[in-house]
Design a protein around this motif. Structure first.
Motif, mmCIF file in Angstrom:
data_model
loop_
_atom_site.group_PDB
_atom_site.id
_atom_site.type_symbol
_atom_site.label_atom_id
_atom_site.label_comp_id
_atom_site.label_asym_id
_atom_site.label_seq_id
_atom_site.Cartn_x
_atom_site.Cartn_y
_atom_site.Cartn_z
ATOM 1 N N GLY A 383 0.815 -1.206 0.000
ATOM 2 C CA GLY A 383 0.000 0.000 0.000
ATOM 3 C C GLY A 383 0.846 1.251 0.000
ATOM 4 O O GLY A 383 0.340 2.340 0.292
ATOM 5 N N LEU A 384 2.146 1.124 -0.349
ATOM 6 C CA LEU A 384 3.022 2.275 -0.418
ATOM 7 C C LEU A 384 2.469 3.328 -1.367
ATOM 8 O O LEU A 384 1.823 3.024 -2.367
ATOM 9 N N ARG A 385 2.746 4.595 -1.038
ATOM 10 C CA ARG A 385 2.249 5.720 -1.827
ATOM 11 C C ARG A 385 3.195 6.079 -2.967
ATOM 12 O O ARG A 385 2.758 6.471 -4.045
ATOM 13 N N HIS A 386 4.495 5.984 -2.737
ATOM 14 C CA HIS A 386 5.494 6.344 -3.736
ATOM 15 C C HIS A 386 6.811 5.716 -3.331
ATOM 16 O O HIS A 386 6.947 5.125 -2.255
ATOM 17 N N ILE A 387 7.831 5.833 -4.180
ATOM 18 C CA ILE A 387 9.068 5.089 -3.982
ATOM 19 C C ILE A 387 9.852 5.576 -2.765
ATOM 20 O O ILE A 387 10.692 4.861 -2.225
ATOM 21 N N ASN A 388 9.573 6.792 -2.285
ATOM 22 C CA ASN A 388 10.259 7.293 -1.088
ATOM 23 C C ASN A 388 9.532 6.910 0.203
ATOM 24 O O ASN A 388 9.939 7.328 1.280
ATOM 25 N N ASP A 389 8.488 6.140 0.076
ATOM 26 C CA ASP A 389 7.645 5.817 1.229
ATOM 27 C C ASP A 389 8.134 4.558 1.940
ATOM 28 O O ASP A 389 7.346 3.760 2.417
ATOM 29 N N TYR A 390 9.453 4.391 2.027
ATOM 30 C CA TYR A 390 10.013 3.177 2.618
ATOM 31 C C TYR A 390 9.960 3.222 4.142
ATOM 32 O O TYR A 390 9.962 4.287 4.760
ATOM 33 N N VAL A 391 9.919 2.035 4.746
ATOM 34 C CA VAL A 391 10.009 1.899 6.201
ATOM 35 C C VAL A 391 11.467 1.865 6.616
ATOM 36 O O VAL A 391 11.865 2.447 7.626
ATOM 37 N N SER A 392 12.283 1.168 5.840
ATOM 38 C CA SER A 392 13.722 1.100 6.069
ATOM 39 C C SER A 392 14.400 0.784 4.734
ATOM 40 O O SER A 392 13.722 0.618 3.719
ATOM 41 N N TYR A 393 15.735 0.698 4.718
ATOM 42 C CA TYR A 393 16.493 0.540 3.483
ATOM 43 C C TYR A 393 17.885 0.020 3.818
ATOM 44 O O TYR A 393 18.335 0.041 4.976
ATOM 45 N N VAL A 394 18.568 -0.457 2.786
ATOM 46 C CA VAL A 394 20.000 -0.754 2.886
ATOM 47 C C VAL A 394 20.661 -0.330 1.587
ATOM 48 O O VAL A 394 20.081 -0.468 0.510
ATOM 49 N N TRP A 395 21.888 0.206 1.682
ATOM 50 C CA TRP A 395 22.708 0.409 0.498
ATOM 51 C C TRP A 395 23.245 -0.954 0.074
ATOM 52 O O TRP A 395 23.809 -1.695 0.877
ATOM 53 N N VAL A 396 23.054 -1.284 -1.196
ATOM 54 C CA VAL A 396 23.384 -2.633 -1.651
ATOM 55 C C VAL A 396 24.868 -2.931 -1.504
ATOM 56 O O VAL A 396 25.256 -3.964 -0.934
ATOM 57 N N ARG A 397 25.741 -2.060 -1.985
ATOM 58 C CA ARG A 397 27.177 -2.321 -1.950
ATOM 59 C C ARG A 397 27.700 -2.373 -0.514
ATOM 60 O O ARG A 397 28.532 -3.223 -0.165
ATOM 61 N N ASP A 398 27.224 -1.480 0.333
ATOM 62 C CA ASP A 398 27.738 -1.397 1.703
ATOM 63 C C ASP A 398 27.355 -2.607 2.545
ATOM 64 O O ASP A 398 28.037 -2.938 3.519
ATOM 65 N N ASN A 399 26.243 -3.248 2.205
ATOM 66 C CA ASN A 399 25.723 -4.328 3.044
ATOM 67 C C ASN A 399 25.796 -5.698 2.380
ATOM 68 O O ASN A 399 25.219 -6.662 2.884
ATOM 69 N N GLN A 400 26.483 -5.776 1.254
ATOM 70 C CA GLN A 400 26.601 -7.059 0.572
ATOM 71 C C GLN A 400 27.532 -7.987 1.344
ATOM 72 O O GLN A 400 28.603 -7.596 1.792
#
Length: 462
Positions: A383-400
């Protein structure tokens, strides 16, 4: 990179289980005044081929939304600092139906919004947004057009919302502005074909074309008696299409409804002011499909096209009285065979997710996808409104944490996620493509002990 902004734009399709995709596209332009805002609306919806009649009535994709908004200095400054009210309103209405704001573009009083159902995000790539001012010799945006160019399942699509010069005597100027908007849709330095090579152009707005020659009394009597055929012959846009080969390539449905301008506000009466403007079909919806190559020799059969559009309805809605215009809607059937059937990224949340442990995300990527150090994976509530409507995130390279045989894994910290019964999604955002290129299936996160994020990292930026 700047802080992600919260805003909105157009809607489209539902992928068929079969070869193609069937899309119903109700498109409307609605200009009226409400408080200090003038606005318009164009919407689209779709259904999978072979769905039941009940399912066919349920929108499956798309709303193109456009307004003519208050373009005063204070309004523009407010909308720059905060979410404009119409983007917020449509996100509130559409997000429960699984529509996500993908892109937006505004030029003074013109606003164009693009929405898509979340399952289609990996197949919708926004290529360009553009404003083309034509007022004051091209320096002022009170007139002109705004455009969103995108790839939809591999097809090039351009959506243009315009406001052309008013008044009966300015027909040549209207046509010049139309041509100028089209000519300015260039994509130099980008791997995007000329707009006339795009598979589909949807062009709508307050085009301000009028009815030539006939006097006010004759026009009103013709409308009263529903005798529109004489008026069609003198409609400025229809006349121009008879003489301009390029303009003739833009199709329009039959004008079987009364002229939509100009009305006394809060009534169904045509203009009774001192000016007594002659009624006209100013609000129009046009479309153009890419030219098909000619068979050579003539007896040779061409393969069936993969992108077909047919008009179902083109009507006005006279019951709305809060403007001096009446809204107009078109409904189309759009059938296409997807040129891209697999997402660039396939996301798989590993194991049972809980709110007290770092969890693993596995993902695979296609050979032609080029990742960036600024790519990130966002965790969203369904039910997200837009792509910035995240609950949390990870940078792919930093957390690989691992990479082998085309399969990568990244850690995801879940300690700062609020406890909820809601379902979640993972989206992979490509910074170089400015689009979501992978999305997971919905899943739940089991409750657990919550802890503050000790790192206090900055949020990802678009």
């Amino acid at each position: 990179m700047e802080e992600p902004k919260r805003g909105g734009n157009f809607l489209l399709q539902e992928q068929s289980e079969e070869e193609g995709l069937v899309v119903q596209c109700p498109c409307s332009h609605y200009q009226h005044t409400c408080g200090d805002v003038e606005r318009g609306l164009c919407s689209t919806s779709s259904r999978p081929r072979g769905s039941s009649s009940a399912e066919q009535r349920q929108p499956e994709s798309g709303h193109v939304c456009h307004w003519e908004m208050n373009c005063g200095i204070m309004s523009l400054l407010s909308d720059t600092a905060f979410e404009d009210p119409w983007s917020s309103f449509f996100m509130d209405v559409l997000s429960p139906l699984s529509f996500v704001k993908v892109s937006s573009v505004r030029m003074q009083g013109l606003l164009l919004l693009f929405f898509a159902k979340h399952q289609h995000l990996p197949f919708v790539q926004i290529l360009s947004t553009k404003s083309t001012p034509t007022g004051l010799f091209g320096y002022w945006g009170n007139k002109g057009g705004v455009t969103i160019c995108l790839k939809l399942y591999g097809y090039y699509v351009s959506i243009i919302n315009c406001h052309l010069p008013p008044h009966m005597a300015n027909n040549d100027q209207r046509l010049e502005h139309f041509d100028r908007i089209l000519e300015m849709q260039n994509f130099e330095g980008q791997d995007i074909p000329n707009i006339l090579e795009h598979d589909f152009i949807l062009w709508f707005g307050d085009m301000n074309f009028r009815i030539d020659d006939f006097g006010l009394h004759f026009v009103r009597e013709s409308i009263k008696n529903r005798c529109y055929s004489d008026l069609w012959e003198k409609d400025q846009l229809s006349i121009a299409k008879r003489h301009d080969p390029l303009l003739r390539e833009f199709q329009e449905g039959p004008l079987l409804f009364p002229p939509t301008y100009k009305f006394d506000k809060n009534s169904n009466n045509y203009d009774t002011s001192e000016k007594k403007r002659k009624p006209a079909w100013t609000d129009r919806i046009l479309w153009r499909l890419k030219r098909q190559p000619q068979a050579n020799p003539p007896t040779q059969r061409l393969p069936a096209p993969h992108f077909c559009l047919s008009l179902r309805s083109y009507v006005s809605h006279m019951m709305y009285c809060i403007s001096d215009h009446k809204p107009v809607t078109s409904t189309f059937d759009l059938e296409l065979k997807p040129l891209a059937s697999a997402p660039l990224i396939t996301l798989i949340p590993e194991g049972l997710w809980t709110m007290e442990n770092d969890m693993l995300i596995s993902y695979s990527l296609t050979p032609d996808f080029l990742s960036s150090p600024w790519d990130w994976i966002g965790l969203y509530k369904v039910g997200l409104r837009h792509i910035n409507d995240y609950v949390s995130y990870v940078w792919v390279r930093d957390n690989q944490v691992s990479f082998s045989d085309g399969l990568s894994q990244v850690y995801f910290n879940t300690s700062n996620i609020p406890e909820t019964e809601d379902q979640f999604l993972l989206c992979y955002y490509s910074n170089s493509l400015h689009s979501v290129v992978g999305i997971s299936k919905p899943f739940k996160i089991q409750p657990g002990s919550l802890a503050e994020d000790p790192l206090g990292e900055a949020q990802p930026h678009l």
